[in-house]
Design an enzyme around this catalytic site. Structure first.
Site, PDB file in Angstrom:
ATOM      1  N   ASP A  17      18.127  -2.838   0.436  1.00 60.63           N
ATOM      2  CA  ASP A  17      18.199  -1.373   0.368  1.00 60.63           C
ATOM      3  C   ASP A  17      18.027  -0.757   1.752  1.00 60.63           C
ATOM      4  O   ASP A  17      17.360  -1.327   2.616  1.00 60.63           O
ATOM      5  CB  ASP A  17      17.117  -0.852  -0.596  1.00 60.63           C
ATOM      6  CG  ASP A  17      17.414   0.551  -1.087  1.00 60.63           C
ATOM      7  OD1 ASP A  17      18.534   1.055  -0.868  1.00 60.63           O
ATOM      8  OD2 ASP A  17      16.512   1.162  -1.696  1.00 60.63           O
ATOM      9  N   ASN A  65      25.340   1.806  -9.534  1.00 61.65           N
ATOM     10  CA  ASN A  65      25.990   2.174  -8.264  1.00 61.65           C
ATOM     11  C   ASN A  65      27.416   2.726  -8.443  1.00 61.65           C
ATOM     12  O   ASN A  65      27.955   3.359  -7.531  1.00 61.65           O
ATOM     13  CB  ASN A  65      26.004   1.001  -7.278  1.00 61.65           C
ATOM     14  CG  ASN A  65      24.649   0.692  -6.670  1.00 61.65           C
ATOM     15  OD1 ASN A  65      24.328  -0.448  -6.387  1.00 61.65           O
ATOM     16  ND2 ASN A  65      23.830   1.712  -6.440  1.00 61.65           N
TER      17      ASN A  65
HETATM   18  C1  IPE Z   1      19.344  -0.931  -5.705  1.00 63.45           C
HETATM   19  O1  IPE Z   1      19.451  -0.025  -4.673  1.00 63.45           O
HETATM   20  C2  IPE Z   1      20.672  -1.606  -5.930  1.00 63.45           C
HETATM   21  C3  IPE Z   1      21.097  -2.520  -4.877  1.00 63.45           C
HETATM   22  C4  IPE Z   1      20.379  -2.877  -3.848  1.00 63.45           C
HETATM   23  C5  IPE Z   1      22.408  -3.070  -5.061  1.00 63.45           C
HETATM   24  P1  IPE Z   1      19.741   1.519  -4.960  1.00 63.45           P
HETATM   25  O2  IPE Z   1      19.695   2.195  -3.640  1.00 63.45           O
HETATM   26  O3  IPE Z   1      20.968   1.686  -5.762  1.00 63.45           O
HETATM   27  O4  IPE Z   1      18.476   1.910  -5.854  1.00 63.45           O
HETATM   28  P2  IPE Z   1      17.887   3.338  -6.226  1.00 63.45           P
HETATM   29  O5  IPE Z   1      18.996   4.143  -6.826  1.00 63.45           O
HETATM   30  O6  IPE Z   1      17.378   3.957  -4.960  1.00 63.45           O
HETATM   31  O7  IPE Z   1      16.763   3.056  -7.187  1.00 63.45           O
HETATM   32  C1  IPE Z   2      21.762  -0.571  -0.315  1.00 57.20           C
HETATM   33  O1  IPE Z   2      21.730   0.488   0.592  1.00 57.20           O
HETATM   34  C2  IPE Z   2      23.161  -1.027  -0.622  1.00 57.20           C
HETATM   35  C3  IPE Z   2      23.616  -0.739  -1.997  1.00 57.20           C
HETATM   36  C4  IPE Z   2      22.916  -0.182  -2.928  1.00 57.20           C
HETATM   37  C5  IPE Z   2      24.973  -1.118  -2.323  1.00 57.20           C
HETATM   38  P1  IPE Z   2      21.872   1.980   0.093  1.00 57.20           P
HETATM   39  O2  IPE Z   2      23.305   2.383   0.166  1.00 57.20           O
HETATM   40  O3  IPE Z   2      21.226   2.183  -1.214  1.00 57.20           O
HETATM   41  O4  IPE Z   2      21.048   2.736   1.238  1.00 57.20           O
HETATM   42  P2  IPE Z   2      20.120   4.016   1.065  1.00 57.20           P
HETATM   43  O5  IPE Z   2      19.115   3.715  -0.002  1.00 57.20           O
HETATM   44  O6  IPE Z   2      21.022   5.157   0.699  1.00 57.20           O
HETATM   45  O7  IPE Z   2      19.494   4.187   2.411  1.00 57.20           O
HETATM   46 MG    MG Z   3      19.353   2.722  -1.781  1.00 55.72          MG
END
Ligand code: IPE
Ligand code: IPE
Ligand code: MG
Length: 248
Positions: A17, A65
């Site tokens: 994340d 997602n």
């Molecule tokens: C969790 O991250 C999913 C992945 C790492 C693929 P998100 O960024 O989607 O999670 P939330 O929405 O902040 O809980």
């Molecule tokens: C994790 O990084 C990757 C996926 C969930 C695919 P994020 O895209 O969630 O990054 P933040 O949480 O917005 O910083």
């Molecule tokens: Mg995220």
């Protein structure tokens, strides 16, 4: 990479994340963060393998997602396809078995094609398994497993008297995978976001503020070192674990 004393987790699972925030901090588009995140994936495969970890599960795309802007979802799918195409030779060279969990049949066809090729080309390797969680969510996994379990009960291949966690777990995506020992989440969020809810029942958790594109082997080593200092009791007392002849 620093040496890591103590026990090495058999199975490490990572909620990758912070890509978006990494990009935002630099005034870059979010996809640039995802691009950098792919390089971290490459490094973490090498680093975990060098440590003696046998299974690495990476949460790459959750069922939730899909709710992101279509351009970001499309870019993520494109990156996944690019990663698979680029890495297949290295996976074979390094004897890494690729597996997936999640509803991968709902992914775009171009991605599925690359996935199927990489999974097939690496299916015979046994020492190290990379599991990509793609279009994965624990709740949909449980619903799918419950449906399959109900069908097996109705067909009489499982008897109602024989229902157990073990027989149910054989219908999860992770049926042939060990439970994770260590779950790491980057980016300073303290939640599991629908990841391996049942399988992580007795996992140790490490949360780090480091954003995924900045996650390095040293951070991995620190997480593994923290894991090594935990006492995993699985419901027993500390005395029982430390004195094997104590009353059980
Ligand atoms: C969790 O991250 C999913 C992945 C790492 C693929 P998100 O960024 O989607 O999670 P939330 O929405 O902040 O809980
Ligand atoms: C994790 O990084 C990757 C996926 C969930 C695919 P994020 O895209 O969630 O990054 P933040 O949480 O917005 O910083
Ligand atoms: Mg995220």
């Amino acid at each position: 990479m620093p040496t890591t004393p103590g026990p090495i987790p058999h199975h490490v699972a990572i909620i990758m994340d912070g890509n978006g925030r990494w990009a935002k901090q630099r005034g870059l588009p979010r996809i640039e963060g995802h691009r950098r995140g792919v390089e971290t994936v490459r490094n973490m495969i090498d680093a975990t393998k060098a440590m003696g970890v046998r299974y690495l599960t990476l949460y790459a795309f959750s069922v939730e997602n899909w709710k992101r802007p279509p351009a970001e979802v499309g870019a993520l799918m494109g990156l996944l396809e690019y990663f698979l195409k680029r890495e297949i030779a290295a996976l074979v060279r390094d004897k890494i078995r690729l597996r997936t969990i999640g509803r991968t049949h709902e992914l775009p066809e171009a991605v599925r094609r690359q996935l199927d090729a990489a999974v097939a080309a690496t299916a015979h390797f046994t020492d190290y398994t990379l599991v990509l969680a793609l279009n994965y969510g624990s709740r949909t996994e449980v619903v799918d497993a419950a449906r399959a379990y109900a069908a097996a009960l109705a067909a009489g291949t499982i008897q109602a008297d024989d229902t157990s966690w073990e027989s149910f777990a054989r219908h999860l995506n992770t049926a042939d995978l060990p439970d994770p020992d260590l779950v790491i989440r980057t980016s300073g969020e303290y939640r599991v976001s629908n990841f391996l809810l049942l399988q992580a029942a007795y996992a140790e958790f490490v949360f780090t503020p480091v954003l995924w594109p900045d996650f390095r082997p040293a951070e991995l080593a620190a997480a593994v070192e923290a894991y090594g200092k935990r006492e995993r009791r699985f419901g027993q007392t500390s005395e029982q674990l430390n004195k094997p002849d104590a009353p059980r």
